[in-house]
Design a protein around this motif. Structure first.
Motif, PDB file in Angstrom:
ATOM      1  N   ASN A  27       0.822  -1.215   0.000  1.00  0.00           N
ATOM      2  CA  ASN A  27       0.000   0.000   0.000  1.00  0.00           C
ATOM      3  C   ASN A  27       0.853   1.261   0.000  1.00  0.00           C
ATOM      4  O   ASN A  27       0.528   2.234  -0.679  1.00  0.00           O
ATOM      5  CB  ASN A  27      -0.938   0.008   1.216  1.00  0.00           C
ATOM      6  N   VAL A  28       1.930   1.255   0.760  1.00  0.00           N
ATOM      7  CA  VAL A  28       2.819   2.419   0.837  1.00  0.00           C
ATOM      8  C   VAL A  28       3.492   2.666  -0.519  1.00  0.00           C
ATOM      9  O   VAL A  28       3.642   3.803  -0.950  1.00  0.00           O
ATOM     10  CB  VAL A  28       3.875   2.220   1.950  1.00  0.00           C
ATOM     11  N   TYR A  31       1.864   3.767  -5.284  1.00  0.00           N
ATOM     12  CA  TYR A  31       1.993   4.865  -6.242  1.00  0.00           C
ATOM     13  C   TYR A  31       3.445   5.183  -6.582  1.00  0.00           C
ATOM     14  O   TYR A  31       3.717   6.162  -7.275  1.00  0.00           O
ATOM     15  CB  TYR A  31       1.325   6.122  -5.692  1.00  0.00           C
ATOM     16  N   ILE A  32       4.383   4.389  -6.096  1.00  0.00           N
ATOM     17  CA  ILE A  32       5.793   4.661  -6.365  1.00  0.00           C
ATOM     18  C   ILE A  32       6.369   3.600  -7.301  1.00  0.00           C
ATOM     19  O   ILE A  32       6.875   3.920  -8.370  1.00  0.00           O
ATOM     20  CB  ILE A  32       6.591   4.757  -5.045  1.00  0.00           C
ATOM     21  N   THR A  33       6.273   2.348  -6.900  1.00  0.00           N
ATOM     22  CA  THR A  33       6.783   1.258  -7.735  1.00  0.00           C
ATOM     23  C   THR A  33       5.678   0.289  -8.140  1.00  0.00           C
ATOM     24  O   THR A  33       5.932  -0.654  -8.873  1.00  0.00           O
ATOM     25  CB  THR A  33       7.878   0.468  -6.991  1.00  0.00           C
ATOM     26  N   GLY A  34       4.470   0.499  -7.613  1.00  0.00           N
ATOM     27  CA  GLY A  34       3.361  -0.391  -7.904  1.00  0.00           C
ATOM     28  C   GLY A  34       3.166  -1.474  -6.859  1.00  0.00           C
ATOM     29  O   GLY A  34       2.093  -2.026  -6.724  1.00  0.00           O
ATOM     30  N   ILE A  72       8.073   7.975  10.906  1.00  0.00           N
ATOM     31  CA  ILE A  72       6.789   7.966  10.197  1.00  0.00           C
ATOM     32  C   ILE A  72       6.933   7.826   8.683  1.00  0.00           C
ATOM     33  O   ILE A  72       5.950   7.583   7.990  1.00  0.00           O
ATOM     34  CB  ILE A  72       5.950   9.210  10.534  1.00  0.00           C
ATOM     35  N   GLY A  73       8.157   7.978   8.171  1.00  0.00           N
ATOM     36  CA  GLY A  73       8.347   7.869   6.730  1.00  0.00           C
ATOM     37  C   GLY A  73       9.669   8.446   6.312  1.00  0.00           C
ATOM     38  O   GLY A  73      10.565   8.645   7.132  1.00  0.00           O
ATOM     39  N   TYR A  91       8.313  12.158  -0.905  1.00  0.00           N
ATOM     40  CA  TYR A  91       8.152  11.615   0.438  1.00  0.00           C
ATOM     41  C   TYR A  91       7.336  10.331   0.391  1.00  0.00           C
ATOM     42  O   TYR A  91       6.592  10.083  -0.558  1.00  0.00           O
ATOM     43  CB  TYR A  91       7.488  12.631   1.385  1.00  0.00           C
ATOM     44  N   ILE A  92       7.495   9.527   1.417  1.00  0.00           N
ATOM     45  CA  ILE A  92       6.722   8.307   1.633  1.00  0.00           C
ATOM     46  C   ILE A  92       6.351   8.292   3.111  1.00  0.00           C
ATOM     47  O   ILE A  92       7.211   8.545   3.959  1.00  0.00           O
ATOM     48  CB  ILE A  92       7.542   7.034   1.340  1.00  0.00           C
ATOM     49  N   LEU A  93       5.101   7.981   3.402  1.00  0.00           N
ATOM     50  CA  LEU A  93       4.658   7.882   4.793  1.00  0.00           C
ATOM     51  C   LEU A  93       4.117   6.487   5.085  1.00  0.00           C
ATOM     52  O   LEU A  93       3.487   5.872   4.214  1.00  0.00           O
ATOM     53  CB  LEU A  93       3.533   8.884   5.076  1.00  0.00           C
ATOM     54  N   LYS A  94       4.339   6.018   6.313  1.00  0.00           N
ATOM     55  CA  LYS A  94       3.675   4.796   6.759  1.00  0.00           C
ATOM     56  C   LYS A  94       2.172   5.041   6.659  1.00  0.00           C
ATOM     57  O   LYS A  94       1.686   6.142   6.946  1.00  0.00           O
ATOM     58  CB  LYS A  94       4.049   4.466   8.205  1.00  0.00           C
TER      59      LYS A  94
END
Length: 168
Positions: A27-28, A31-34, A72-73, A91-94
Motif C-alpha cells: 500500500n505504501v 503509487y511509487i513502484t506499484g 513515520i516515513g 516523500y513516503i509515509l507509513k
C-alpha cells in the motif's frame, strides 16, 4: 489540540532496518513502484540513497520523525537525475500516518530548505497520476503539472514549482 511537528534526519548506512519495513508495504509503495520492494530491491535503492547523501551534506534522503520521536516515513530533496538544473522533492509515509497533515509538514520543511540553499532553482515532484492526494498537496504549494505519461514503465505525472527566471 497540540500542533505536531516533524524532524528530518539524513539516512546513514546503518539505517536499512528502519527503511525496509516502510518500503516493503504494498500500500505504501502502490503509487511509487506499484508494489512493495523485495529485500534485494530495497537494499539496492537504499545503497543508492546513501551514495546520494554522501554527495551533499545539506540535501538528500531523510528519515522523518514526529514529535513523539516515531519514524513515520522518509523524504527527499535531491538533484533531479534527468535534469541536474532542477531539484526533486518526494516523500513516503507509513500508512497509519496518511491524511494527518504530515505530507504538508514535509513539503513545508523541504521547500524551506530548498529556498534557503537554492532559491532560484526549479523544483519538481514526480507522482503516479492516480495519486490524487499527492497531486493536491503539490498544487497547494504552487506546483503545476507539465507531463503525464509513462516513464521507467510506470504511469508518471511531473509537476514543477518554477523558481528560475526564464530569459526567453
Amino acid at each position: 489540540m497540540t500542533v505536531e511537528s516533524i524532524s528530518l534526519t539524513k539516512y546513514i548506512a546503518s539505517d536499512f532496518s528502519t527503511y525496509y519495513p516502510l518500503v516493503k508495504e504494498d500500500n505504501v509503495m502502490r503509487y511509487i513502484t506499484g508494489k512493495g520492494l523485495t529485500p534485494e530491491e530495497a537494499r539496492k535503492k537504499f545503497d543508492s540513497m546513501i551514495e546520494i547523501n554522501a554527495k551533499d551534506v545539506r540535501i538528500g534522503y531523510f528519515k522523518v520523525y514526529n514529535t513523539a520521536g516515531e519514524f513515520i516515513g522518509d523524504a527527499k530533496l535531491e538533484w533531479n537525475m534527468l535534469d541536474s538544473s532542477q531539484l526533486e522533492i518526494g516523500y513516503i509515509l507509513k500508512e497509519v500516518y496518511w491524511g494527518k497533515g504530515y505530507g504538508s509538514m514535509i513539503c513545508t520543511q523541504l521547500l524551506s530548505l530548498a529556498e534557503e540553499l537554492f532559491s532560484k532553482v526549479d523544483i519538481i515532484g514526480i507522482i503516479d497520476p492516480d495519486n490524487a492526494a499527492s497531486k493536491r498537496l503539490l498544487e497547494k504549494f504552487g506546483f503545476k503539472s507539465y507531463f503525464i505519461g509513462i516513464e521507467d514503465n510506470l504511469p508518471t505525472e511531473k509537476l514543477i514549482l518554477k523558481k528560475a527566471f526564464d530569459l526567453e
